[in-house]
Design a protein around this motif. Structure first.
Motif, PDB file in Angstrom:
ATOM      1  N   ASN A 147       0.789  -1.232   0.000  1.00  8.46           N
ATOM      2  CA  ASN A 147       0.000   0.000   0.000  1.00  8.46           C
ATOM      3  C   ASN A 147       0.819   1.279   0.000  1.00  8.46           C
ATOM      4  O   ASN A 147       0.259   2.361  -0.139  1.00  8.46           O
ATOM      5  CB  ASN A 147      -0.949   0.017   1.206  1.00  8.46           C
ATOM      6  CG  ASN A 147      -2.132  -0.902   1.021  1.00  8.46           C
ATOM      7  OD1 ASN A 147      -3.130  -0.536   0.412  1.00  8.46           O
ATOM      8  ND2 ASN A 147      -2.023  -2.126   1.522  1.00  8.46           N
ATOM      9  N   VAL A 148       2.129   1.176   0.159  1.00 14.67           N
ATOM     10  CA  VAL A 148       2.997   2.348   0.112  1.00 14.67           C
ATOM     11  C   VAL A 148       3.991   2.142  -1.022  1.00 14.67           C
ATOM     12  O   VAL A 148       4.790   1.204  -0.996  1.00 14.67           O
ATOM     13  CB  VAL A 148       3.731   2.564   1.451  1.00 14.67           C
ATOM     14  CG1 VAL A 148       4.563   3.844   1.393  1.00 14.67           C
ATOM     15  CG2 VAL A 148       2.735   2.630   2.609  1.00 14.67           C
ATOM     16  N   ASP A 149       3.928   2.993  -2.012  1.00 14.26           N
ATOM     17  CA  ASP A 149       4.653   2.761  -3.257  1.00 14.26           C
ATOM     18  C   ASP A 149       6.156   2.623  -3.094  1.00 14.26           C
ATOM     19  O   ASP A 149       6.804   1.913  -3.853  1.00 14.26           O
ATOM     20  CB  ASP A 149       4.362   3.890  -4.250  1.00 14.26           C
ATOM     21  CG  ASP A 149       3.054   3.665  -4.996  1.00 14.26           C
ATOM     22  OD1 ASP A 149       2.496   2.561  -4.866  1.00 14.26           O
ATOM     23  OD2 ASP A 149       2.597   4.574  -5.701  1.00 14.26           O
ATOM     24  N   TRP A 150       6.749   3.311  -2.118  1.00 14.34           N
ATOM     25  CA  TRP A 150       8.206   3.300  -2.020  1.00 14.34           C
ATOM     26  C   TRP A 150       8.732   2.277  -1.005  1.00 14.34           C
ATOM     27  O   TRP A 150       9.909   2.273  -0.682  1.00 14.34           O
ATOM     28  CB  TRP A 150       8.737   4.681  -1.657  1.00 14.34           C
ATOM     29  CG  TRP A 150       8.080   5.279  -0.448  1.00 14.34           C
ATOM     30  CD1 TRP A 150       8.404   5.070   0.859  1.00 14.34           C
ATOM     31  CD2 TRP A 150       6.989   6.183  -0.457  1.00 14.34           C
ATOM     32  NE1 TRP A 150       7.579   5.783   1.679  1.00 14.34           N
ATOM     33  CE2 TRP A 150       6.691   6.495   0.889  1.00 14.34           C
ATOM     34  CE3 TRP A 150       6.227   6.774  -1.465  1.00 14.34           C
ATOM     35  CZ2 TRP A 150       5.670   7.351   1.249  1.00 14.34           C
ATOM     36  CZ3 TRP A 150       5.216   7.631  -1.109  1.00 14.34           C
ATOM     37  CH2 TRP A 150       4.944   7.917   0.241  1.00 14.34           C
ATOM     38  N   ILE A 151       7.860   1.401  -0.524  1.00 14.25           N
ATOM     39  CA  ILE A 151       8.282   0.370   0.416  1.00 14.25           C
ATOM     40  C   ILE A 151       8.129  -1.009  -0.213  1.00 14.25           C
ATOM     41  O   ILE A 151       7.095  -1.313  -0.809  1.00 14.25           O
ATOM     42  CB  ILE A 151       7.462   0.443   1.724  1.00 14.25           C
ATOM     43  CG1 ILE A 151       7.711   1.763   2.451  1.00 14.25           C
ATOM     44  CG2 ILE A 151       7.813  -0.725   2.638  1.00 14.25           C
ATOM     45  CD1 ILE A 151       6.930   1.906   3.738  1.00 14.25           C
ATOM     46  N   LEU A 168      -6.098  -6.626   8.854  1.00 13.75           N
ATOM     47  CA  LEU A 168      -5.458  -6.144   7.639  1.00 13.75           C
ATOM     48  C   LEU A 168      -6.064  -4.809   7.200  1.00 13.75           C
ATOM     49  O   LEU A 168      -5.342  -3.895   6.783  1.00 13.75           O
ATOM     50  CB  LEU A 168      -5.595  -7.180   6.522  1.00 13.75           C
ATOM     51  CG  LEU A 168      -4.911  -8.537   6.786  1.00 13.75           C
ATOM     52  CD1 LEU A 168      -5.234  -9.510   5.663  1.00 13.75           C
ATOM     53  CD2 LEU A 168      -3.411  -8.372   6.955  1.00 13.75           C
ATOM     54  N   ASP A 169      -7.378  -4.691   7.312  1.00 16.63           N
ATOM     55  CA  ASP A 169      -8.039  -3.435   6.941  1.00 16.63           C
ATOM     56  C   ASP A 169      -7.611  -2.294   7.863  1.00 16.63           C
ATOM     57  O   ASP A 169      -7.456  -1.147   7.420  1.00 16.63           O
ATOM     58  CB  ASP A 169      -9.561  -3.602   6.993  1.00 16.63           C
ATOM     59  CG  ASP A 169     -10.113  -4.384   5.813  1.00 16.63           C
ATOM     60  OD1 ASP A 169      -9.390  -4.541   4.807  1.00 16.63           O
ATOM     61  OD2 ASP A 169     -11.275  -4.834   5.884  1.00 16.63           O
ATOM     62  N   GLU A 170      -7.433  -2.596   9.152  1.00 18.19           N
ATOM     63  CA  GLU A 170      -7.027  -1.553  10.099  1.00 18.19           C
ATOM     64  C   GLU A 170      -5.618  -1.046   9.799  1.00 18.19           C
ATOM     65  O   GLU A 170      -5.342   0.145   9.909  1.00 18.19           O
ATOM     66  CB  GLU A 170      -7.110  -2.075  11.534  1.00 18.19           C
ATOM     67  CG  GLU A 170      -8.513  -2.237  12.045  1.00 18.19           C
ATOM     68  CD  GLU A 170      -8.660  -1.798  13.494  1.00 18.19           C
ATOM     69  OE1 GLU A 170      -7.640  -1.517  14.144  1.00 18.19           O
ATOM     70  OE2 GLU A 170      -9.811  -1.705  13.956  1.00 18.19           O
ATOM     71  N   ILE A 171      -4.726  -1.946   9.440  1.00 19.23           N
ATOM     72  CA  ILE A 171      -3.372  -1.521   9.095  1.00 19.23           C
ATOM     73  C   ILE A 171      -3.417  -0.597   7.886  1.00 19.23           C
ATOM     74  O   ILE A 171      -2.758   0.449   7.855  1.00 19.23           O
ATOM     75  CB  ILE A 171      -2.480  -2.738   8.795  1.00 19.23           C
ATOM     76  CG1 ILE A 171      -2.333  -3.606  10.038  1.00 19.23           C
ATOM     77  CG2 ILE A 171      -1.094  -2.285   8.318  1.00 19.23           C
ATOM     78  CD1 ILE A 171      -1.747  -4.971   9.765  1.00 19.23           C
ATOM     79  N   GLU A 172      -4.205  -0.974   6.905  1.00 18.91           N
ATOM     80  CA  GLU A 172      -4.311  -0.169   5.689  1.00 18.91           C
ATOM     81  C   GLU A 172      -4.911   1.205   5.981  1.00 18.91           C
ATOM     82  O   GLU A 172      -4.446   2.228   5.453  1.00 18.91           O
ATOM     83  CB  GLU A 172      -5.169  -0.906   4.659  1.00 18.91           C
ATOM     84  CG  GLU A 172      -5.279  -0.201   3.329  1.00 18.91           C
ATOM     85  CD  GLU A 172      -6.019  -1.017   2.296  1.00 18.91           C
ATOM     86  OE1 GLU A 172      -6.473  -0.418   1.292  1.00 18.91           O
ATOM     87  OE2 GLU A 172      -6.145  -2.246   2.472  1.00 18.91           O
ATOM     88  N   ALA A 173      -5.924   1.236   6.842  1.00 16.93           N
ATOM     89  CA  ALA A 173      -6.637   2.490   7.096  1.00 16.93           C
ATOM     90  C   ALA A 173      -5.954   3.369   8.142  1.00 16.93           C
ATOM     91  O   ALA A 173      -5.985   4.608   8.031  1.00 16.93           O
ATOM     92  CB  ALA A 173      -8.065   2.183   7.552  1.00 16.93           C
ATOM     93  N   ARG A 174      -5.328   2.764   9.151  1.00 15.80           N
ATOM     94  CA  ARG A 174      -4.815   3.537  10.275  1.00 15.80           C
ATOM     95  C   ARG A 174      -3.291   3.689  10.293  1.00 15.80           C
ATOM     96  O   ARG A 174      -2.782   4.678  10.821  1.00 15.80           O
ATOM     97  CB  ARG A 174      -5.273   2.897  11.602  1.00 15.80           C
ATOM     98  CG  ARG A 174      -6.779   2.925  11.800  1.00 15.80           C
ATOM     99  CD  ARG A 174      -7.188   2.187  13.081  1.00 15.80           C
ATOM    100  NE  ARG A 174      -8.628   2.213  13.286  1.00 15.80           N
ATOM    101  CZ  ARG A 174      -9.282   3.176  13.938  1.00 15.80           C
ATOM    102  NH1 ARG A 174      -8.589   4.173  14.474  1.00 15.80           N
ATOM    103  NH2 ARG A 174     -10.589   3.130  14.076  1.00 15.80           N
ATOM    104  N   LEU A 175      -2.591   2.717   9.745  1.00 10.65           N
ATOM    105  CA  LEU A 175      -1.143   2.748   9.837  1.00 10.65           C
ATOM    106  C   LEU A 175      -0.466   3.197   8.543  1.00 10.65           C
ATOM    107  O   LEU A 175       0.470   4.006   8.571  1.00 10.65           O
ATOM    108  CB  LEU A 175      -0.622   1.363  10.235  1.00 10.65           C
ATOM    109  CG  LEU A 175       0.848   1.267  10.650  1.00 10.65           C
ATOM    110  CD1 LEU A 175       1.177   2.268  11.750  1.00 10.65           C
ATOM    111  CD2 LEU A 175       1.157  -0.147  11.126  1.00 10.65           C
ATOM    112  N   ALA A 176      -0.914   2.685   7.423  1.00  8.68           N
ATOM    113  CA  ALA A 176      -0.293   3.048   6.146  1.00  8.68           C
ATOM    114  C   ALA A 176      -0.247   4.555   5.904  1.00  8.68           C
ATOM    115  O   ALA A 176       0.748   5.055   5.372  1.00  8.68           O
ATOM    116  CB  ALA A 176      -1.007   2.340   4.989  1.00  8.68           C
TER     117      ALA A 176
END
Length: 250
Positions: free
Chosen positions: A33-37, A233-241
């Motif tokens: 979800n993060v292009d440079w990682i 997985l959804d929480e990581i995408e919404a809250r951490l990414a």
């Protein structure tokens, strides 16, 4: 790739195995979800820790001792109503982490549901108790973290195909997509998630890790919808990414 310091992510969990699972899945989401990682560079952008930065995690048992030592109290009631199981404990963890110098950039709370149907609700109440200075990600595995790993098991050869088919016949369902039925608390019981995972992977840690790293996230979410994996997985995408600069991939 933007220049930025690695984010410090505190992980509160029961055991090292839970930390490995939670962090491996977190890395998967961040990489996608993060292009440079990517897998090769991710350690430059994040670090997981516990009470101290050199600790790999903060275990719930240690957290409880810390809360007692430092007189950190969380109330058992919200708006006059009793709170769900473990709400006070989760709030204690967040309060303790908020006092660290420096505080973490994000917090992941991980625990098995262990047949407590409202444990996730309790964690959510703790997260909503106040405006925390860091994003809080909740991961509650129903019933155990082994159910999350089973969601990613894909047979690699004829031997593993046979193992999976044997478990399907023994259980009467596919343990990958219906792991929520693995509710036995007795070690070695037919519906013990740990027994099933061990039967399929032979207790090989690298094989378990492959179950989290190789299948598409969409597959993990679909199979893990009833075990709390999709929510995590959804929480990581919404809250951490978003901490890293969330860029949706095309």
């Amino acid at each position: 790739m933007p220049e930025q310091a690695a984010y410090a992510i505190a992980v509160v969990c029961e055991a090292d195995a839970d930390r490995r699972t939670a962090c491996a899945l977190c890395d998967r989401v961040l990489c996608e979800n993060v292009d440079w990682i990517d897998e090769e560079s991710i350690e430059l952008f994040r670090g997981y820790h516990g009470e101290h930065r050199q600790d790999s995690c903060l275990k719930w048992t240690r957290m409880k001792a810390m809360a007692k030592e430092r007189h950190v109290v969380a109330h058992g009631f919200s708006r006059g109503e009793p709170r769900a199981p473990d709400a006070a404990m989760a709030e204690q963890a967040l309060k303790l982490l908020a006092t660290l110098d420096p505080p973490p950039d994000a917090v992941i709370l991980v625990r098995d549901a262990d047949k407590l149907s409202r444990r996730r609700e309790g964690f959510e109440q703790a997260r909503d108790a106040q405006l925390w200075r860091f994003p809080v990600v909740i991961g509650v595995a129903d019933t155990k973290r082994e159910c999350w790993i089973l969601a990613g098991f894909e047979p690699r050869d004829d031997a593993e195909i046979a193992l999976l088919e044997r478990e399907r016949k023994e259980l009467g369902f596919d343990p990958r997509s219906e792991a929520e039925q693995l509710t036995a608390s007795e070690d070695g019981a037919k519906r013990d998630a740990k027994r099933v995972l061990n039967a399929l992977t032979g207790g090989d840690q690298e094989r378990e890790e492959a179950c989290m790293k190789e299948p598409p996230l969409a597959v993990l979410k679909q199979r893990g919808a009833a075990t709390g994996l999709m929510d995590y997985l959804d929480e990581i995408e919404a809250r951490l990414a978003p901490l890293f600069g969330h860029v949706a991939r095309r």
